[in-house]
Design an enzyme around this catalytic site. Structure first.
Site, PDB file in Angstrom:
ATOM      1  N   GLY A 246      -7.082   0.854  -2.852  1.00  0.00           N
ATOM      2  CA  GLY A 246      -7.168  -0.508  -3.355  1.00  0.00           C
ATOM      3  C   GLY A 246      -7.054  -1.552  -2.273  1.00  0.00           C
TER       4      GLY A 246
ATOM      5  N   GLY B 172       0.810  -1.212   0.000  1.00  0.00           N
ATOM      6  CA  GLY B 172       0.000   0.000   0.000  1.00  0.00           C
ATOM      7  C   GLY B 172       0.837   1.251   0.000  1.00  0.00           C
TER       8      GLY B 172
ATOM      9  N   GLY C 288       2.215   4.876   1.508  1.00  0.00           N
ATOM     10  CA  GLY C 288       2.618   5.368   2.815  1.00  0.00           C
ATOM     11  C   GLY C 288       4.004   4.894   3.208  1.00  0.00           C
TER      12      GLY C 288
ATOM     13  N   ASN D 163      -7.812   9.485   3.902  1.00  0.00           N
ATOM     14  CA  ASN D 163      -7.571   9.428   2.453  1.00  0.00           C
ATOM     15  C   ASN D 163      -8.684   8.689   1.711  1.00  0.00           C
ATOM     16  OD1 ASN D 163      -5.060  10.680   2.888  1.00  0.00           O
ATOM     17  ND2 ASN D 163      -4.041   8.716   3.159  1.00  0.00           N
TER      18      ASN D 163
ATOM     19  N   GLU E 276      -0.280  -1.766  -6.999  1.00  0.00           N
ATOM     20  CA  GLU E 276      -0.862  -0.579  -7.628  1.00  0.00           C
ATOM     21  C   GLU E 276       0.221   0.406  -7.991  1.00  0.00           C
ATOM     22  OE1 GLU E 276      -4.877  -0.165  -5.030  1.00  0.00           O
ATOM     23  OE2 GLU E 276      -3.002   0.674  -4.309  1.00  0.00           O
TER      24      GLU E 276
HETATM   25  C1  LIG Z   1      -3.642   4.549   6.706  1.00  0.00           C
HETATM   26  C2  LIG Z   1      -2.740   5.617   6.074  1.00  0.00           C
HETATM   27  C3  LIG Z   1      -3.398   6.983   6.231  1.00  0.00           C
HETATM   28  C4  LIG Z   1      -1.375   5.585   6.781  1.00  0.00           C
HETATM   29  O1  LIG Z   1      -0.472   6.434   6.135  1.00  0.00           O
HETATM   30  P1  LIG Z   1       1.089   6.495   6.568  1.00  0.00           P
HETATM   31  O2  LIG Z   1       1.660   7.645   5.872  1.00  0.00           O
HETATM   32  O3  LIG Z   1       1.732   5.183   6.374  1.00  0.00           O
HETATM   33  O4  LIG Z   1       0.966   6.616   8.144  1.00  0.00           O
HETATM   34  P2  LIG Z   1       1.226   7.716   9.234  1.00  0.00           P
HETATM   35  O5  LIG Z   1       1.611   6.940  10.448  1.00  0.00           O
HETATM   36  O6  LIG Z   1       2.122   8.786   8.731  1.00  0.00           O
HETATM   37  O7  LIG Z   1      -0.227   8.328   9.501  1.00  0.00           O
HETATM   38  C5  LIG Z   1      -0.826   9.304   8.704  1.00  0.00           C
HETATM   39  C6  LIG Z   1      -1.587  10.259   9.616  1.00  0.00           C
HETATM   40  O8  LIG Z   1      -2.587   9.568  10.358  1.00  0.00           O
HETATM   41  C7  LIG Z   1      -2.421   9.792  11.756  1.00  0.00           C
HETATM   42  N1  LIG Z   1      -2.783   8.579  12.478  1.00  0.00           N
HETATM   43  C8  LIG Z   1      -2.193   7.377  12.364  1.00  0.00           C
HETATM   44  N2  LIG Z   1      -2.796   6.513  13.206  1.00  0.00           N
HETATM   45  C9  LIG Z   1      -3.767   7.179  13.829  1.00  0.00           C
HETATM   46  C10 LIG Z   1      -4.726   6.821  14.812  1.00  0.00           C
HETATM   47  N3  LIG Z   1      -4.796   5.583  15.292  1.00  0.00           N
HETATM   48  N4  LIG Z   1      -5.579   7.759  15.251  1.00  0.00           N
HETATM   49  C11 LIG Z   1      -5.518   9.017  14.770  1.00  0.00           C
HETATM   50  N5  LIG Z   1      -4.631   9.415  13.849  1.00  0.00           N
HETATM   51  C12 LIG Z   1      -3.763   8.493  13.383  1.00  0.00           C
HETATM   52  C13 LIG Z   1      -0.946  10.107  11.898  1.00  0.00           C
HETATM   53  O9  LIG Z   1      -0.709  10.815  13.086  1.00  0.00           O
HETATM   54  C14 LIG Z   1      -0.700  10.930  10.669  1.00  0.00           C
HETATM   55  O10 LIG Z   1      -1.265  12.213  10.903  1.00  0.00           O
HETATM   56  P3  LIG Z   1      -0.521  13.552  10.452  1.00  0.00           P
HETATM   57  O11 LIG Z   1      -0.501  13.464   8.941  1.00  0.00           O
HETATM   58  O12 LIG Z   1      -1.408  14.612  10.999  1.00  0.00           O
HETATM   59  O13 LIG Z   1       0.818  13.433  11.090  1.00  0.00           O
HETATM   60  C15 LIG Z   1      -2.522   5.327   4.558  1.00  0.00           C
HETATM   61  O14 LIG Z   1      -1.802   4.138   4.409  1.00  0.00           O
HETATM   62  C16 LIG Z   1      -3.828   5.177   3.818  1.00  0.00           C
HETATM   63  O15 LIG Z   1      -4.429   6.150   3.404  1.00  0.00           O
HETATM   64  N6  LIG Z   1      -4.340   3.935   3.648  1.00  0.00           N
HETATM   65  C17 LIG Z   1      -5.640   3.666   3.065  1.00  0.00           C
HETATM   66  C18 LIG Z   1      -5.555   3.408   1.599  1.00  0.00           C
HETATM   67  C19 LIG Z   1      -4.703   2.237   1.291  1.00  0.00           C
HETATM   68  O16 LIG Z   1      -4.492   1.340   2.077  1.00  0.00           O
HETATM   69  N7  LIG Z   1      -4.190   2.225   0.111  1.00  0.00           N
HETATM   70  C20 LIG Z   1      -3.351   1.110  -0.271  1.00  0.00           C
HETATM   71  C21 LIG Z   1      -3.664   0.748  -1.566  1.00  0.00           C
HETATM   72  S1  LIG Z   1      -4.010   2.301  -2.474  1.00  0.00           S
END
Ligand SMILES: CC(C)(COP(=O)(O)OP(=O)(O)OC[C@H]1O[C@@H](n2cnc3c(N)ncnc32)[C@H](O)[C@@H]1OP(=O)(O)O)[C@@H](O)C(=O)NCCC(=O)NCCS
Ligand SMILES: CC(C)(COP(=O)(O)OP(=O)(O)OC[C@H]1O[C@@H](n2cnc3c(N)ncnc32)[C@H](O)[C@@H]1OP(=O)(O)O)[C@@H](O)C(=O)NCCC(=O)NCCS
Lengths: 503, 503
Positions: free
Chosen positions: B385, B266, B268, B381, B291
């Site tokens: 996928g 994924g 991130g 976000n 992806e």
């Molecule tokens: C889940 C997702 C947001 C994590 O992204 P990441 O960049 O790896 O993770 P991070 O730890 O930097 O977290 C992103 C943000 O969420 C916040 N966050 C993470 N866990 C949290 C929780 N349990 N509660 C509240 N906020 C949380 C972080 O603090 C960070 O916030 P900021 O941007 O204000 O600092 C991202 O992977 C995503 O959008 N996934 C859904 C889509 C997906 O899985 N796509 C894969 C195929 S397209």
């Protein structure tokens, strides 16, 4: 009985495998993992599990039991009461087993029905010690012709160390030839599954087995339990009516043709009633690509509305069974029974564009569906195949009565107490009050439509009130966290959600 | 620039289509539905959307915007601020657009990324008025060679009334030949998709278009935004370490070979760090069926550990981009870019047995995963996928930091405040503290393992306390309803869940 068996079993010298159910049950030992035939109460092994329960009274033992889906003839209840089940997967519908699961006595592993065979093949579950498979016949090579369900039987036979066959001489011989058994190749060399339409046949009419694995043949003459589907009620007739209107409109708008797309219908009275509804309306040349073929399937076939039905099992009411089982030849060219990993295969569901119709226990105002748990905790049956179809088909429809327990509980709630189908997997929701077409809508728009079209009118003000207060707090999917599960807390405390109306 | 364009565009007499971005943007009118190229900030149309935002300042207009996935160059933010977006699907990652979504100003339709093209093809979404597609070249027939992403572009071109091409002369010419464009047949006549392995090519290296649809060609020379992936931290290194140990053990136990199975990772920082981890350990001949191809993909290709990578887009950091974009020829035989309905196709994911690694925001003690919503309501976000892969692959893994906001929030909670991936779709959970292998476990067993292996140690007592009190109430999935969301309520009130530790 043995004479009938001689006729049904063409394996030379087969009587050397002949055993009583009690003796065959001795092949199953404490701690073993056992795979048994049976899917939606069709085609389960009937003698060996009962022998096992009897034996457990003297000689306690516990096994992991895998099946296709639910078993009939109270077998799950009898095994649960006898304390035989340490672990059970992937589905069940038994009242007594459910009790044991909810008391934490039986570890129930609720799985998408297309996945169990994969997990087993890839060694992600325990190795199968014994398979117990009901057969209508055995070929000269020793191959097994299953009865009214295929389920996971072919995979169980392929994966098990030893195989016990229950040759059921009471099962109609006309079942022979109805099955289409195909198992996917091992990864990473797996070929595309060449199904192009519900009626494509791609395999054998029997389960191939190495006869050296056959450890026992037990001759039985049992019957499958009839289904417990209740006749259409006013509510289910209304649900069916809304859905038929919807399909008519899809046809009129050019999004579907009068033959729609292959239909899947879940278990239960509501789904069966909806399928019956298709007898009305401008539909023709219908097909099914489903799991279980119920009364409604045969009524549609008889009426000429339906051309072909593919499933993994046949489960009928007493009345419909009498009509169908004695005249099975009539349906030979119009039905096929497949392994459940093929009937529920995500790739086939996407390729064919299945229209999936499943039943919800409850759903929330944003369209997240709970099919399995009462008040977040109490397991009802399991997710079954609903997730295989709802995620991957062309249209995913969930139906439910707008209330349960004589109107005390709303099936439309602020926040689903358990989520089996997230909003992304839910295109259309239907209750007796109306249909919410959610395609292309964002959560706030979904909420308005779900409340106005699906909720029971007397619960609507409370739902609207929740939604409006939540919107004032903001968010893509507005909620009032401290209140979100309060409807369920009331239900648990008072057996009723009506107290939310007084707030 | 025009000379470069003459070289890139082989359509005879092409300059009759030449238009400025502002003029081309005039083809888009208020209320229209527009499909634009762009997937994980790669290959988005760069000029026309900005022209549209400029125009909206004088002449307010609102559109429904569909893309592959997220856009780069702040385009989603600029469009949101200009008030152009009435509706947006199927994914986004922009801070300002997210704000508008959470205020309820933009209707965001969060979709499985494999589904948008199907919904469009089946007319379940609005008809597309205009497609705006970035191209690296145009063939003599007028066919479009996309840039660094395919996304939904081929379907947008097929479905739209009119097509605007942004010919980006700064995009590396070596992109030509990298794409494999194949669209499924219309149902009910759909053939099996003949992909047998990540490197199977089944289509054309361009998007076929009826040149009569081409309404404008706009010449640009923009660049994709570099990815914002942060370098591995201690936490992500630990997560990667646990996962590598797990894979090693799977190989040692004979459940996987050293080439594993096609990998999906994924978006991130966490997922990227995990993929980097595969540089260590006994792995060889790896493949991806994913992806987005990120830095880690190219590092693995360079190291010789990975043989082939299939994706729908390439998104790289500044540093990695400099290395890759100038030497793209080196990777020609080892990467392919496909339409997202093929890269994410449930049937391919099941056939190939993809190992899916995605990131969770939070998960509950039973293994239900929330990837999208903060405190039930605030969209981050979108599901992207992750649902296509997690449901249908051979192994579904979710990774997360055990806490967020400097330890104030636990990512392991009693009850997920939103469910994108139900427990059935989650095989393995990993945080920096450890890995919980949940395969074959029932909910009560999952809880013990998740708390002990994944939760931050100082949140464990509170989780155990919740779980034990819930078990005393019974149920397959024990819960204390009135308390289930109290951790989130505290987080919302106090910005911290720590008050639950004092109970
Ligand atoms: C889940 C997702 C947001 C994590 O992204 P990441 O960049 O790896 O993770 P991070 O730890 O930097 O977290 C992103 C943000 O969420 C916040 N966050 C993470 N866990 C949290 C929780 N349990 N509660 C509240 N906020 C949380 C972080 O603090 C960070 O916030 P900021 O941007 O204000 O600092 C991202 O992977 C995503 O959008 N996934 C859904 C889509 C997906 O899985 N796509 C894969 C195929 S397209
Ligand atoms: C959801 C499901 C239980 C509904 O079954 P059904 O027979 O059509 O529906 P009913 O309305 O008779 O409801 C069954 C029970 O749930 C209860 N129930 C229904 N909605 C409820 C709600 N919102 N809250 C609490 N209880 C509820 C009913 O009262 C009834 O209880 P009872 O047996 O004590 O009378 C059933 O369809 C199922 O198990 N689905 C999941 C698996 C699946 O979808 N399979 C399809 C492919 S295999």
């Amino acid at each position: 009985m043995l004479e009938d068996a001689d006729y049904r079993c063409r394996l030379p010298d087969w009587r050397r495998y002949l055993m009583s159910a009690d003796d065959a049950a001795q092949l199953i030992r404490d701690g073993m993992t056992v795979g048994m035939s049976g899917f939606t109460r069709a085609g389960e092994a009937k003698a060996v599990p009962l022998a096992l329960a009897r034996r457990a009274e003297q000689d306690p033992l516990q096994i992991t039991l895998m099946t296709g889906a639910s078993l009939g003839n109270d077998i799950d209840g009898i095994l649960a009461d006898a304390g035989v089940l340490a672990r059970r997967m992937p589905f069940q519908v038994d009242r007594r087993l459910r009790g044991a699961i909810n008391r934490g006595e039986v570890m129930f592993i609720d799985q998408h029905l297309s996945e169990t065979a994969e997990l087993l093949r890839n060694k992600q579950l325990n190795r199968l010690d014994v398979a117990v498979i009901e057969a209508v016949a055995i070929t000269p090579e020793g191959y097994i012709v299953p009865t009214a369900s295929v389920g996971n039987s072919a995979s169980f036979v392929a994966q098990a160390e030893r195989v016990i066959v229950e040759l059921n001489v009471a099962a109609p011989a006309a079942l022979i030839g109805l099955h289409d058994i195909y198992l996917p190749d091992m990864r990473p060399e797996r070929h595309p599954i060449p199904i192009m339409a519900p009626d494509t046949r791609i395999g054998h009419p029997w389960i191939v087995v190495d006869p050296a694995k056959i450890a026992a043949i037990v001759v039985t003459e049992g019957h499958d339990s009839p289904s417990t589907v209740t006749p259409p009620s006013d509510a289910t007739r209304h649900i069916a009516g809304h859905l038929i209107d919807f399909f008519e409109n899809e046809v009129a708008s050019g999004r579907l043709t009068p033959s729609l797309l292959p239909l899947q219908a879940g278990i239960g009275s509501v789904a069966n009633a909806v399928m019956h509804g298709l007898m009305e309306g401008p539909f023709e040349d219908l097909t099914m690509y489903s799991e279980v073929l119920q009364d409604s399937t045969f009524d549609l076939l008889d009426s000429g509305r339906m051309r072909f039905a593919s499933g993994s099992a046949i489960t009928l009411s007493q009345a419909c069974g009498e009509r169908v089982w004695h005249n099975l030849e009539r349906y030979r060219d119009r039905i096929v029974l497949r392994p459940q990993e093929i009937s529920n295969h995500p790739g086939m569901v996407r390729r064919l564009g299945v229209i999936a119709i499943n039943t919800a226990l409850e759903f929330d105002i944003y369209g997240n569906v709970n099919s399995t748990h009462i008040n977040a905790s109490q397991m009802m049956n399991g997710i079954g195949g609903s997730g295989d179809f709802a995620r991957n088909g062309q249209l995913s429809i969930f139906v439910a009565n707008a209330t349960a327990k004589k109107g005390e509980l709303s099936s439309v709630v602020p926040f689903a107490s358990h989520v089996d189908h997230c909003e992304h997997d839910v295109d259309v929701l239907v209750t007796e009050h109306g249909l919410a077409d959610l395609r292309g809508l964002a959560p706030r728009e979904r909420a308005r439509r779900i409340i106005d079209h699906c909720a029971a009118p007397f619960f609507r003000p409370a739902l609207n009130d929740y939604f409006e207060r939540a919107c004032a707090r903001g968010g893509h999917t507005p909620h009032c966290l401290e209140e979100a599960l309060s409807w369920h807390a009331a239900a648990q405390r008072e057996g009723s959600m009506r107290s939310v109306l007084d707030r």
